[in-house]
Motif scaffolding. Sequence first.
Motif, PDB file in Angstrom:
ATOM      1  N   ILE A  55       0.853  -1.189   0.000  1.00 25.09           N
ATOM      2  CA  ILE A  55       0.000   0.000   0.000  1.00 25.09           C
ATOM      3  C   ILE A  55       0.888   1.238   0.000  1.00 25.09           C
ATOM      4  O   ILE A  55       1.628   1.472   0.959  1.00 25.09           O
ATOM      5  CB  ILE A  55      -0.914   0.019   1.235  1.00 25.09           C
ATOM      6  N   PRO A  56       0.863   2.048  -1.059  1.00 24.73           N
ATOM      7  CA  PRO A  56       1.723   3.239  -1.095  1.00 24.73           C
ATOM      8  C   PRO A  56       1.327   4.238  -0.009  1.00 24.73           C
ATOM      9  O   PRO A  56       0.155   4.382   0.343  1.00 24.73           O
ATOM     10  CB  PRO A  56       1.453   3.825  -2.489  1.00 24.73           C
ATOM     11  N   PHE A  57       2.329   4.921   0.539  1.00 20.76           N
ATOM     12  CA  PHE A  57       2.043   5.952   1.534  1.00 20.76           C
ATOM     13  C   PHE A  57       3.003   7.112   1.369  1.00 20.76           C
ATOM     14  O   PHE A  57       4.100   6.977   0.801  1.00 20.76           O
ATOM     15  CB  PHE A  57       2.135   5.386   2.963  1.00 20.76           C
ATOM     16  N   CYS A  58       2.602   8.260   1.865  1.00 24.64           N
ATOM     17  CA  CYS A  58       3.428   9.458   1.891  1.00 24.64           C
ATOM     18  C   CYS A  58       3.020  10.223   3.139  1.00 24.64           C
ATOM     19  O   CYS A  58       1.908  10.758   3.209  1.00 24.64           O
ATOM     20  CB  CYS A  58       3.211  10.301   0.629  1.00 24.64           C
ATOM     21  N   LEU A  59       3.889  10.268   4.154  1.00 20.63           N
ATOM     22  CA  LEU A  59       3.514  10.834   5.440  1.00 20.63           C
ATOM     23  C   LEU A  59       4.575  11.804   5.952  1.00 20.63           C
ATOM     24  O   LEU A  59       5.782  11.576   5.794  1.00 20.63           O
ATOM     25  CB  LEU A  59       3.328   9.716   6.475  1.00 20.63           C
ATOM     26  N   ASP A  60       4.102  12.870   6.585  1.00 15.37           N
ATOM     27  CA  ASP A  60       4.976  13.800   7.293  1.00 15.37           C
ATOM     28  C   ASP A  60       5.436  13.113   8.568  1.00 15.37           C
ATOM     29  O   ASP A  60       4.620  12.664   9.377  1.00 15.37           O
ATOM     30  CB  ASP A  60       4.199  15.078   7.619  1.00 15.37           C
ATOM     31  N   ILE A  61       6.748  13.001   8.768  1.00 13.36           N
ATOM     32  CA  ILE A  61       7.290  12.255   9.900  1.00 13.36           C
ATOM     33  C   ILE A  61       6.932  12.905  11.239  1.00 13.36           C
ATOM     34  O   ILE A  61       6.916  12.237  12.278  1.00 13.36           O
ATOM     35  CB  ILE A  61       8.816  12.108   9.742  1.00 13.36           C
TER      36      ILE A  61
ATOM     37  N   SER B 101      12.982  21.887   2.199  1.00 12.81           N
ATOM     38  CA  SER B 101      12.802  23.149   2.905  1.00 12.81           C
ATOM     39  C   SER B 101      11.325  23.327   3.262  1.00 12.81           C
ATOM     40  O   SER B 101      10.436  22.993   2.475  1.00 12.81           O
ATOM     41  CB  SER B 101      13.280  24.309   2.045  1.00 12.81           C
ATOM     42  N   SER B 102      11.064  23.862   4.439  1.00 14.25           N
ATOM     43  CA  SER B 102       9.673  24.027   4.895  1.00 14.25           C
ATOM     44  C   SER B 102       8.913  25.063   4.084  1.00 14.25           C
ATOM     45  O   SER B 102       7.676  25.099   4.132  1.00 14.25           O
ATOM     46  CB  SER B 102       9.652  24.420   6.368  1.00 14.25           C
ATOM     47  N   ASP B 103       9.622  25.898   3.319  1.00 13.56           N
ATOM     48  CA  ASP B 103       8.921  26.903   2.519  1.00 13.56           C
ATOM     49  C   ASP B 103       8.545  26.386   1.127  1.00 13.56           C
ATOM     50  O   ASP B 103       7.985  27.118   0.317  1.00 13.56           O
ATOM     51  CB  ASP B 103       9.752  28.184   2.394  1.00 13.56           C
ATOM     52  N   LYS B 104       8.862  25.118   0.857  1.00 15.25           N
ATOM     53  CA  LYS B 104       8.483  24.515  -0.413  1.00 15.25           C
ATOM     54  C   LYS B 104       7.239  23.648  -0.236  1.00 15.25           C
ATOM     55  O   LYS B 104       6.919  23.218   0.871  1.00 15.25           O
ATOM     56  CB  LYS B 104       9.630  23.665  -0.967  1.00 15.25           C
ATOM     57  N   THR B 105       6.542  23.399  -1.332  1.00 15.46           N
ATOM     58  CA  THR B 105       5.333  22.575  -1.284  1.00 15.46           C
ATOM     59  C   THR B 105       5.675  21.166  -0.801  1.00 15.46           C
ATOM     60  O   THR B 105       6.660  20.568  -1.239  1.00 15.46           O
ATOM     61  CB  THR B 105       4.681  22.489  -2.674  1.00 15.46           C
ATOM     62  N   ALA B 106       4.860  20.654   0.086  1.00 19.48           N
ATOM     63  CA  ALA B 106       5.108  19.322   0.631  1.00 19.48           C
ATOM     64  C   ALA B 106       4.937  18.260  -0.443  1.00 19.48           C
ATOM     65  O   ALA B 106       4.008  18.337  -1.258  1.00 19.48           O
ATOM     66  CB  ALA B 106       4.148  19.045   1.789  1.00 19.48           C
ATOM     67  N   PRO B 107       5.814  17.260  -0.501  1.00 24.87           N
ATOM     68  CA  PRO B 107       5.633  16.150  -1.445  1.00 24.87           C
ATOM     69  C   PRO B 107       4.315  15.445  -1.167  1.00 24.87           C
ATOM     70  O   PRO B 107       3.879  15.363  -0.019  1.00 24.87           O
ATOM     71  CB  PRO B 107       6.832  15.237  -1.147  1.00 24.87           C
ATOM     72  N   SER B 108       3.681  14.944  -2.216  1.00 31.43           N
ATOM     73  CA  SER B 108       2.401  14.266  -2.062  1.00 31.43           C
ATOM     74  C   SER B 108       2.493  12.830  -2.552  1.00 31.43           C
ATOM     75  O   SER B 108       3.432  12.447  -3.241  1.00 31.43           O
ATOM     76  CB  SER B 108       1.310  15.002  -2.851  1.00 31.43           C
ATOM     77  N   LEU B 109       1.477  12.049  -2.204  1.00 30.25           N
ATOM     78  CA  LEU B 109       1.421  10.665  -2.669  1.00 30.25           C
ATOM     79  C   LEU B 109       1.301  10.615  -4.186  1.00 30.25           C
ATOM     80  O   LEU B 109       1.880   9.743  -4.840  1.00 30.25           O
ATOM     81  CB  LEU B 109       0.243   9.939  -2.024  1.00 30.25           C
ATOM     82  N   ASP B 110       0.585  11.575  -4.767  1.00 32.39           N
ATOM     83  CA  ASP B 110       0.465  11.626  -6.233  1.00 32.39           C
ATOM     84  C   ASP B 110       1.825  11.857  -6.887  1.00 32.39           C
ATOM     85  O   ASP B 110       2.129  11.256  -7.928  1.00 32.39           O
ATOM     86  CB  ASP B 110      -0.505  12.740  -6.652  1.00 32.39           C
ATOM     87  N   ASP B 111       2.655  12.719  -6.273  1.00 28.04           N
ATOM     88  CA  ASP B 111       4.007  12.928  -6.792  1.00 28.04           C
ATOM     89  C   ASP B 111       4.767  11.606  -6.809  1.00 28.04           C
ATOM     90  O   ASP B 111       5.445  11.264  -7.793  1.00 28.04           O
ATOM     91  CB  ASP B 111       4.767  13.932  -5.922  1.00 28.04           C
ATOM     92  N   PHE B 112       4.657  10.881  -5.739  1.00 28.71           N
ATOM     93  CA  PHE B 112       5.341   9.597  -5.597  1.00 28.71           C
ATOM     94  C   PHE B 112       4.849   8.597  -6.633  1.00 28.71           C
ATOM     95  O   PHE B 112       5.642   7.949  -7.328  1.00 28.71           O
ATOM     96  CB  PHE B 112       5.109   9.086  -4.172  1.00 28.71           C
ATOM     97  N   LEU B 113       3.530   8.482  -6.792  1.00 29.49           N
ATOM     98  CA  LEU B 113       2.969   7.514  -7.734  1.00 29.49           C
ATOM     99  C   LEU B 113       3.294   7.884  -9.172  1.00 29.49           C
ATOM    100  O   LEU B 113       3.574   7.018 -10.008  1.00 29.49           O
ATOM    101  CB  LEU B 113       1.459   7.413  -7.535  1.00 29.49           C
ATOM    102  N   ASN B 114       3.285   9.185  -9.486  1.00 31.91           N
ATOM    103  CA  ASN B 114       3.611   9.619 -10.846  1.00 31.91           C
ATOM    104  C   ASN B 114       5.071   9.330 -11.178  1.00 31.91           C
ATOM    105  O   ASN B 114       5.395   8.915 -12.288  1.00 31.91           O
ATOM    106  CB  ASN B 114       3.321  11.111 -11.006  1.00 31.91           C
ATOM    107  N   ASN B 115       5.958   9.538 -10.210  1.00 31.07           N
ATOM    108  CA  ASN B 115       7.369   9.224 -10.431  1.00 31.07           C
ATOM    109  C   ASN B 115       7.572   7.726 -10.597  1.00 31.07           C
ATOM    110  O   ASN B 115       8.371   7.285 -11.423  1.00 31.07           O
ATOM    111  CB  ASN B 115       8.208   9.731  -9.260  1.00 31.07           C
ATOM    112  N   ALA B 116       6.838   6.931  -9.817  1.00 32.21           N
ATOM    113  CA  ALA B 116       6.947   5.478  -9.931  1.00 32.21           C
ATOM    114  C   ALA B 116       6.475   5.011 -11.303  1.00 32.21           C
ATOM    115  O   ALA B 116       7.059   4.109 -11.914  1.00 32.21           O
ATOM    116  CB  ALA B 116       6.130   4.813  -8.829  1.00 32.21           C
ATOM    117  N   ALA B 117       5.409   5.641 -11.815  1.00 32.24           N
ATOM    118  CA  ALA B 117       4.887   5.261 -13.125  1.00 32.24           C
ATOM    119  C   ALA B 117       5.885   5.584 -14.232  1.00 32.24           C
ATOM    120  O   ALA B 117       5.960   4.874 -15.249  1.00 32.24           O
ATOM    121  CB  ALA B 117       3.563   5.984 -13.386  1.00 32.24           C
ATOM    122  N   ARG B 118       6.692   6.643 -14.021  1.00 27.86           N
ATOM    123  CA  ARG B 118       7.704   7.014 -15.012  1.00 27.86           C
ATOM    124  C   ARG B 118       9.001   6.244 -14.824  1.00 27.86           C
ATOM    125  O   ARG B 118       9.943   6.396 -15.590  1.00 27.86           O
ATOM    126  CB  ARG B 118       7.983   8.521 -14.926  1.00 27.86           C
ATOM    127  N   GLY B 119       9.043   5.432 -13.742  1.00 27.97           N
ATOM    128  CA  GLY B 119      10.233   4.630 -13.492  1.00 27.97           C
ATOM    129  C   GLY B 119      11.371   5.407 -12.887  1.00 27.97           C
ATOM    130  O   GLY B 119      12.533   5.010 -12.981  1.00 27.97           O
TER     131      GLY B 119
END
Length: 241
Positions: free
Chosen positions: A140-146, A215-233
Amino acid sequence: MRFAKTIGNKLARRYDQLPHANGKPFILAVADFQASGSMMWSREGLIGYLLGSGATVAEVDGRPQAVPMPAEHLLGPARFPAGLFANDEHAELSAVIFTNACSMAKLNRVAISGGGAPAGHRYTRIGNFFDRTPGALKGIPFCLDITSADYRGLWPHGYEPWTAEMEVFHNPFARHPVSVDLLPEATHWFRQGGEWICSSVYEASILWSQTLITSSDKTAPSLDDFLNNAARGSRMDSPEA
């Protein structure tokens, strides 16, 4: 092959016969530092070598299912024997301890999830949870703020424990078996009733992960970012994995 040769070299030194080890459980701990990010994919190789079996997905009765895939040799021209724990040839080895998270990222996450996050940065962990649904074929893919309550709530401690990814593979032919009580919070693999059983005290088990420090002033990574990168390999850029 790397795991097999490393373990074989250690066994050849006969540490189990040293005075302080003789007559006691003998355990080897291994980890994979062969390349950047290799901990994200090499776990299955160790399991296949120790158990002498893996799994593949095949269509059974019209639906995809996991099918056992026994092996007597590892892949490659050397035909190195597989199944270190498939017979009693190495009864001197009681167990193998493994973790795919013994890295700087782990050292950071334990402290950060416990409330020690330095200001000015965002700490994100992405990866795959083990899916405990019967018949599940993928994690199950996840993306969580630690630092989040959702992340800390994965464990009863309220923070990420050191033992979260530790796995102990017990040799069913061990001359001196290891008690589970030695490492009660680790995930334990043992043979019972003719099959391998995996026992874990934590509901959340992470198959592999990558830690992102941004950096905290940048947009937080999302699960969609992760899944899209995985789809592109491709992997998301990160100084740690």
